[in-house]
Structures are given as C-alpha cells and as structure tokens.
Design an enzyme around this catalytic site. Structure first.
Site, PDB file in Angstrom:
ATOM      1  N   ASP A 138      -4.488   8.305   2.579  1.00 52.38           N
ATOM      2  CA  ASP A 138      -4.254   7.078   3.314  1.00 52.38           C
ATOM      3  C   ASP A 138      -5.200   6.388   4.110  1.00 52.38           C
ATOM      4  OD1 ASP A 138      -2.550   4.840   3.774  1.00 52.38           O
ATOM      5  OD2 ASP A 138      -1.116   6.020   5.368  1.00 52.38           O
ATOM      6  N   GLU A 139      -5.389   5.076   4.332  1.00 51.96           N
ATOM      7  CA  GLU A 139      -6.241   4.440   5.490  1.00 51.96           C
ATOM      8  C   GLU A 139      -7.774   5.003   5.341  1.00 51.96           C
ATOM      9  OE1 GLU A 139      -5.242   1.958   7.248  1.00 51.96           O
ATOM     10  OE2 GLU A 139      -2.990   2.648   7.853  1.00 51.96           O
TER      11      GLU A 139
ATOM     12  N   ARG B 235      -0.198  -9.471  10.834  1.00 52.49           N
ATOM     13  CA  ARG B 235       1.195  -8.580  11.175  1.00 52.49           C
ATOM     14  C   ARG B 235       2.209  -9.749  11.026  1.00 52.49           C
ATOM     15  NH1 ARG B 235      -0.186  -4.678   9.421  1.00 52.49           N
ATOM     16  NH2 ARG B 235      -2.040  -5.697   8.721  1.00 52.49           N
TER      17      ARG B 235
ATOM     18  N   LYS C 211       0.902  -1.273  -0.134  1.00 56.18           N
ATOM     19  CA  LYS C 211      -0.050  -0.006   0.019  1.00 56.18           C
ATOM     20  C   LYS C 211       0.793   1.292  -0.044  1.00 56.18           C
ATOM     21  CE  LYS C 211      -1.260   1.522   3.712  1.00 56.18           C
ATOM     22  NZ  LYS C 211      -1.649   2.081   5.200  1.00 56.18           N
ATOM     23  N   THR C 212       1.906   1.289   1.159  1.00 58.34           N
ATOM     24  CA  THR C 212       2.592   2.562   1.101  1.00 58.34           C
ATOM     25  C   THR C 212       3.424   2.828  -0.159  1.00 58.34           C
ATOM     26  OG1 THR C 212       2.712   2.218   3.423  1.00 58.34           O
ATOM     27  CG2 THR C 212       4.182   3.806   2.485  1.00 58.34           C
TER      28      THR C 212
ATOM     29  N   GLN D 279      -9.840  -3.821   7.233  1.00 57.39           N
ATOM     30  CA  GLN D 279      -8.810  -3.348   8.424  1.00 57.39           C
ATOM     31  C   GLN D 279      -9.299  -2.043   8.927  1.00 57.39           C
ATOM     32  OE1 GLN D 279      -4.140  -3.591   8.026  1.00 57.39           O
ATOM     33  NE2 GLN D 279      -4.699  -4.029   5.812  1.00 57.39           N
TER      34      GLN D 279
END
Length: 798
Positions: free
Chosen positions: A250-251, A627, A62-63, A281
């Site tokens: 973002d997010e 994670r 994503k980043t 998420q």
DNA sequence: ATGAGACTCCAAAAT
DNA sequence: GGAGTCTCAT
C-alpha cells in the site's frame, strides 16, 4: 522458475464432487464482489500474477482494490490467507484493511498473519531469527525518546559537544542512513565525516553497539536487520520468498530505499508483487521516501502491468479541477487525469485575512454557521501545513465552544505519563532494560539524583551488569549514603516483588498495583497543574487497554509498535490536523488556512530540496484539496506570527496556480470588533514584504487596490485598520475578544450546573473562578489565562 | 536534591 | 508562544 503448484483447487481431480461443488459455490458467491468495480479496478484485481503497479489517484477506490484483490486471491484458491504478504505504512491502514477483507469474505479472511505495517512484519520476522543478527528474541524496540537519550549518551561518550551537534541531529543523520538501507560500514565516508568533525560514522557505530548491548533495536533496524538476515542467510530468504506467494504494498510512493530493498529481496523469486500508490500523493520525501521507487517501478520489474485508476468517486467537479490543475504543474510525475461524473458543485473559495487571528476567527465562525445550517461537525475538517498553526485555531474553537478533535497530535504512547508507566512495566518485565530504569529511578522524586545515577553507571559499566542489578549490589556495600541506600533498596525490592506479581496476577491488575505502589499514580494525583487530570485519565486508559492482550509481553510488544490514542469515535466534532495526517481521510467540507509563501509552500522545503521540495509541497496541496468531497475553502493571512513575532506574508504561489474557473474569491465576513489588540503587536509595516503577482488577481476581484485593502475586513477600510500603522499606535484594548465571543456564541439556554463564584477547572486553561453564567456559557476568570468565555461542557467543578 | 525563574532557540511532516 | 535548559536560591 515460475512453477505455481495447485493454483486452483477446483481443478484438482482428486477432489470429491461435493467439495468441488462447494468450492464452485464459494467462487460464484465470492465473485459477486467484483461486480461493483469499474473496468480499471477490475483489471487491478484480476491481474493476479507477475508485477503490477496500480496508480490510484485520490478517491479512486484504492483500498477497495487492495482488499478485493486479497479476497480474490483467496476466493479463487490462488493463495491462502497466510500465503499473502500485505504491507501498509500505518496501523490504521492495516486495521482498516483487515476489517474490510473480513467484510468481503467473512471469517476466511481472518488470521492474515502477514498483513501489517512494514515494521510489524519486520518485527515478527526478526523475533524468529534474532540470534542470527546478534539479538535475543525478546529484544526491545526503542521509541523516539529512548533513542534520543541513547544518542545523548553516545555523544557524551565520544566527547562531542552537544551544543554544536545536538542529539536530534545525530538521530536525523542515523535515521537517514537507515532509511537508505545503510549499515555503519556502508555509509559513504564523506557523509560519515560530515557530522561532528568526522565522527559521524563512529557515532553511528557506537550507537549500534549500545543498542546491541541493550538487546534493543530502533525503528530503522526493524527493516535493516531483515536485510542483513536475508543477505547473510540465503536459505532463510528463500524460505520467505516461498512463503509469500503474493505480495501487496500500500502507498508504494512512500517507500524508502530500505523498504524498497526489503520488498525487492522478497519479490525477486516469484515476482507476484502488486504495488498500489499515487505519485501525486508522495509527501514523505523528508522521511526518506523515494518517489523514484514508484516512478521506476516498470524499470525495476520488467513486464509489469500498469493500471491507472482515474475515476474519482469522492469530490465534485470544481474541487477536482482545482486539484488537477495544480498538480499538473509538477514535472516529476507519471501523469494521471482524475475525472468525475459528479456535478461541478461549489467552487473552491479563496479568502484573504488581515492576520492569522482573523483567519482563525473566520474559519471558526464559518464552521459555526455550517453547523447552524445542519452540517455535521464530523464532516468538517481544518487542515494546516504545520502544527504550530493549530494553536490559534484551537483558541478560537475553545472560545466559541466548538467541539473539536486534533488528529495525529502527540501519540498516546509518546505522552510522558504513558512512557513512564511503560518504563515501570518494562523494568519489571526485563530487569536489564537500562533505559527504562533510568527513566523512572527518580520519577516520582525519590532523592535519587544525578550523583547517584553516576555511581550506578560507574558500577554497572565496570561490572558489565544492568543498572538494576548494579543498584541491588551497591546496596549490599557501604558505598552509598544510608539514605540513598534505603530508598534504592526499597526500589529494587519493589521491582523484584512486582516481577513475581506479574507472574501471579492478571497483568492489568499487576500493572495497576505497580503504578500505585511506586507512587507514580500518587504523583499525578498531587499535581495541581492543568493537565494532571487528563494524565490520570490516560493512565487509566492505559491499564484498561492491557486487558485486550493475553499477557504482559504481548502487550509490551504491541505498544512499542503501535499504541494510538483511543478516542471516542463518532463524536460530533470538527477535525483539526496537519495535511500529512489528513492523507487517506475525506470530509464534506475542508478548510485550508495558511496558504502563504514561506509557510505553504514551506520555505524550508524549498531551501533544502529546491524544485523537488516545491513539487512535494504542491503534492501536499493536492492531497489537501482532494480530501474535500463538496467544499474546499482556502485562506491566507497577510500578517502572521512566526516564532512569536509578527511578520508580513504574501499569498501562496499555489493560489495562482489554481484554474480560474474552479475558484471563487470571497471576502471574509464583516466583523464588529476586530480586536484592536492585534495591532499593537505588529511591528512590521506591510511594505516590508514583496508584492506578488499571485495576489493581484485575487485582489482585483475583491475590488481592492494594490497594497491596499486585502479583502479581509469587509466593512472596514484598510487604513482604518492600521495598515502600515506604527507599532503600538493603538492602545491595547482589554478583552474585545470576549465581547465578541458573547455576540457570536450561541447559548443553548439550558441552565448550567455552575454558578458564579464557583471554583472550576478547564482542560486547557486550568483552574479558575466562575464570574458569570449564561445558559451553558460561562465567563470564567482563569488563574493563568485570564477571563474567558467557555462552554460549561469543557469545565469540571474544581 | 529540588524548584522557580531566566534564557535560548526554536516549529515541517511521523512509522 | 513554548519547550527545554541553565542558574541560582533554598
């Protein structure tokens, strides 16, 4: 409406061929970073114009997509760095994006003035137009603590019984309204009157009025006032719409209504908005986040391109299968299927423990054995549902001498000493900061108590002046007792002097002086309590960190928005944090203790939000599992302390939702002495909890029988361990834990600098006397905590 | 005005 | 088990 001037400089005929060639070279070179992207990622980057929704599953890059997209916009000449608005939720994310963009395109990426958190960008905008929303441009941003104190004052003013309607609850309500973009007038009447016998709305209004007189805003206002500004001043709105040619979010799944409105206003005109997020998420519903925002994106922005990133680069097959199987149970989702080309790897393990102490012990010991096998501690994390779970685990780490760090604990700026120090600086910088003044009038103790403060308040209110000025004026009269008057005068004189000091000296030195002259530093130096040393450290760090800012004002601005604990990075430590704090991080090995119904999924989430709450909890579980790169280790205890009382628990329903093939049920390692101490505090026989279908399968696998051996004890039988034993059935055995610690903890053999009889100080247990030394392990009789076994690296000479 | 000790109610997550 | 509050004695 969609005219896009000079999209590509290379196409501009007026340019010289040299420049054109240079730009071409830049593009060729820059395009190199597109090479490593998979097709979906590439599409997410190259679909530059119009609305785009990138559904980026956990670990799908994503980043990378976000930063590459920005680089792409700049490198292709579509936008200059200052044309791009990029918003994140955390400062950490913003910082990371900045560095990664810098790495991609070099110095050209520097000075992206509009890359930051929603709140930072909001602040920047508001400072420019403060007058238009009734503020002065040097308004202060209140932290939680100031907010709370303000609420208390408001409640007192309106004669609301603080017992029945605590300030916290009012804060909650107001936060909730602000999250939904509602100003006091817009609050639905029914809701407004739900609080304090119909006074809710009035309290909100009064609170805003207090903020206005203080020239202050809270976090919610940073967004809310932008909305007000833009709605009332269309020309200004249009200015920003033009300025932000491209927007990235973002997010996106975490945006609340206010943020959504904020974005929509800005994006309305050009519609070049790319939102990246993962509905699976979304874990901040309780904070006002609207999963709906992401679920509705295509509806809100017709013609939006939707890109799904489903190739996971992080976790092994089993872990991904477990996470996917679990999240597939959710109904409200857009639906993605994560896949990996990785090997299956290890199965996710599930381990039951008799109680939470045993669970903590098992976790700590297995971390120790990972360490022994050469796994770096920095690649191991323990993720808990609620921070109250941390204590037992920390205790265990301390006893084993396992170095650990707590991530996302109390923020640096939330610590009392930092807030106090800040308050001194705030009053110095701005004599009308009443909240800051109140905070420190009597810290350290000066004999200026409630009575004096009441007097000051009375005068300040009557004369409509700030408290500091009121104090100064009252000193000129004889209304105060001589003693009070001289202390107060000394204080006001000091502030006047310090204000001059800040003008004439480097600000960090001035701050140092202020903290010393005020007696604040001395207060902690004299303090003999366990954490005084740490607080002095924090203060030092606080002053040091000021040097990075050009002046006091810039520092205070920064601090009110961010200020995180600056921990030494890279140290060899286990990470301990809540599941929420873990979002965005990854580790080779992840321990997930406390998978019990009621704790996780959390009962309160279920009570308050029903099925939606359950689904959010499930997303949280999904976040936790994803994670892990190589190993995920779930566990639960059948007895746990809640509010200090032992109660029986049943395994989380989520455990049974995991796909069988990805899971391995493991017994906890056998122990010698389990520590009889825990039985005598266990008033509830196991029979008081309900059986669960969830547990039966796992139990069958461990060879236990219903309600019998829960697999935690290895060698010991359930009966032998006091299953259903009456409370207090066994005497309290003194200190079995220490014996155990000795058996388990390894000594490095290197001689310790400490010797028996010496007075020492431990950051957690406080002062104590060394009773014995074994290499680098010490047995210490702590004044308060009793005898413990600790590593000497945790100890200072006292 | 201050500090010690009792008492209450609690812990879900955070920019 | 702990933070915050309350009460009482100094």
């Amino acid at each position: 409406m969609q005219n896009r001037p000079h999209a590509l400089p290379a196409g501009d005929g007026a340019q010289s061929s040299i420049a054109a060639r240079a730009v071409g070279a830049l593009r060729r070179e820059a395009a190199g970073y597109l090479d490593g992207l998979n097709p979906e990622q590439r599409r997410a980057v190259e679909t530059t114009d119009g609305p785009v929704l990138v559904l980026a599953g956990a670990g799908t890059g994503k980043t990378r997509v976000l930063t590459t997209r920005i680089a792409h916009l700049i490198a292709t000449g579509r936008a200059r760095p200052y044309d791009i608005l990029a918003v994140t939720f955390t400062n950490k994310a913003a910082r990371e994006m900045k560095t990664r963009i810098g790495a991609l395109i070099g110095p050209a990426g520097e000075g992206m003035p509009w890359l930051g958190t929603f709140h930072a960008v909001g602040t920047k905008i508001l400072r420019r137009h403060a007058e238009l929303v009734g503020l002065k441009s040097d308004f202060t941003i209140l932290g939680m603590d100031d907010q709370l104190r303000l609420m208390k004052q408001v409640l007192a003013d309106q004669n609301v019984d603080e017992k029945r309607w605590p300030a916290r609850a009012l804060g909650h309500a107001i936060d909730g309204w602000k999250n939904r973009g509602l100003s006091p007038e817009q609050v639905p009447p029914g809701e407004g009157s739900a609080f304090a016998f119909g006074k809710g709305g009035a309290l909100y209004t009064a609170y805003q009025a207090r903020l206005a007189t203080l020239n202050a805003v809270d976090f919610g206002d940073l967004l809310l006032l932008c909305l007000k500004l833009w709605r009332e001043n269309p020309d200004i709105l249009e200015n920003y719409q033009d300025r932000f040619r491209y927007m990235l979010v973002d997010e996106y799944q975490d945006t609340n209504v206010a943020q959504y409105l904020w974005l929509r206003l800005l994006a309305q005109k050009r519609k070049n908005v790319a939102c990246v997020g993962d509905d699976d998420q979304s874990i901040y519903g309780w904070r006002g986040a609207e999963v709906d925002n992401i679920l509705r994106f295509e509806h809100d922005f017709p013609g939006a391109a939707v890109v799904r990133l489903e190739r996971n680069y992080r976790s092994t097959g089993h872990i991904l299968a477990a996470a996917s199987g679990l999240i597939a149970r959710n109904e409200s989702r857009l639906g993605k299927t994560l896949r990996t080309e990785d090997a299956l790897g290890e199965q996710v393990t599930v381990t039951g423990a008799w109680d939470s102490e045993e669970e903590a012990r098992t976790v700590a010991e297995s971390i120790e054995s990972f360490q022994a096998k050469g796994h770096p501690l920095s690649e191991i994390a323990v993720l808990v549902r609620i921070s109250a779970q941390m204590r037992e685990i920390e205790d265990r780490f301390v006893q084993l001498g396992l170095p650990y760090r707590v991530i996302g604990g109390p923020r640096f700026y939330e610590r009392a000493e930092i807030r106090d120090a800040l308050a001194y600086l705030r009053v110095t910088a701005n004599g009308s900061d009443d909240l800051a003044f109140e905070r420190i009038v009597n810290t350290p103790k000066r004999g200026l108590g409630d009575a004096t403060l009441q007097q000051l308040h009375g005068y300040a209110r009557a004369e409509r002046v700030p408290l500091l000025l009121a104090a100064r004026r009252l000193c000129e009269t004889d209304e105060l007792k001589p003693r009070v008057r001289s202390t107060l005068r000394a204080l006001t004189d000091s502030f006047a002097r310090w204000a001059r000091l800040v003008e004439s000296q480097p600000h960090s030195e001035a701050a140092q002086t202020i903290l010393e002259e005020s007696g604040y530093t001395e207060m902690w130096q004299k303090d003999r309590s366990a954490d005084a040393a740490g607080r002095l450290e924090n203060l030092k760090e606080f002053v040091r960190s000021m040097e990075e800012f050009p002046d006091m004002a810039a520092f205070l601005e920064h601090v009110s928005l961010v200020m995180e604990a600056s921990e030494a990075e890279g140290a060899e430590r286990v990470s301990l944090m809540t599941l929420h704090a873990a979002k965005g991080l990854e580790f080779d090995t992840v321990f997930l203790p406390g998978w019990e119904d009621g704790l996780f999924p959390n009962q309160r989430a279920l009570d308050e939000s029903g099925r939606a709450g359950l689904e959010e909890e499930r997303r949280l579980a999904h976040v936790g599992l994803t994670r892990a790169r190589k190993r995920a280790k779930l566990s639960f205890a059948v007895n746990r302390r809640i509010h200090g009382l032992w109660s029986s628990t049943i395994p989380s329903r989520f455990i049974d939702e995991l796909p069988e093939s990805a899971v391995d049920v493991v017994e906890a390692p056998a122990h010698f002495s389990a520590g009889a101490s825990r039985f005598d505090r266990n008033p509830q026989p196991f029979g008081s909890s309900y059986g669960t279908p969830g547990w039966q399968r796992a139990q069958a696998n461990t060879g236990g029988n219903l309600g019998g051996n829960l697999g935690g004890g290895g060698g010991r039988s359930a009966a032998g361990r006091g299953f259903g034993a009456s409370p207090g059935g066994r005497g309290r055995a003194g200190g079995p834990r220490e014996i155990e610690g000795e058996l388990i903890a390894k000594s490095t053999g290197s001689p310790s600098a400490f010797s028996a009889g010496q007075r020492v100080f431990h950051t957690k247990f406080g002062p104590g006397t060394v009773a014995g030394v074994d290499g680098n392990k010490l047995t210490v009789d702590f004044d308060k905590a009793g005898r413990k076994m600790v590593l000497d690296s945790f100890i200072q000479a006292g």
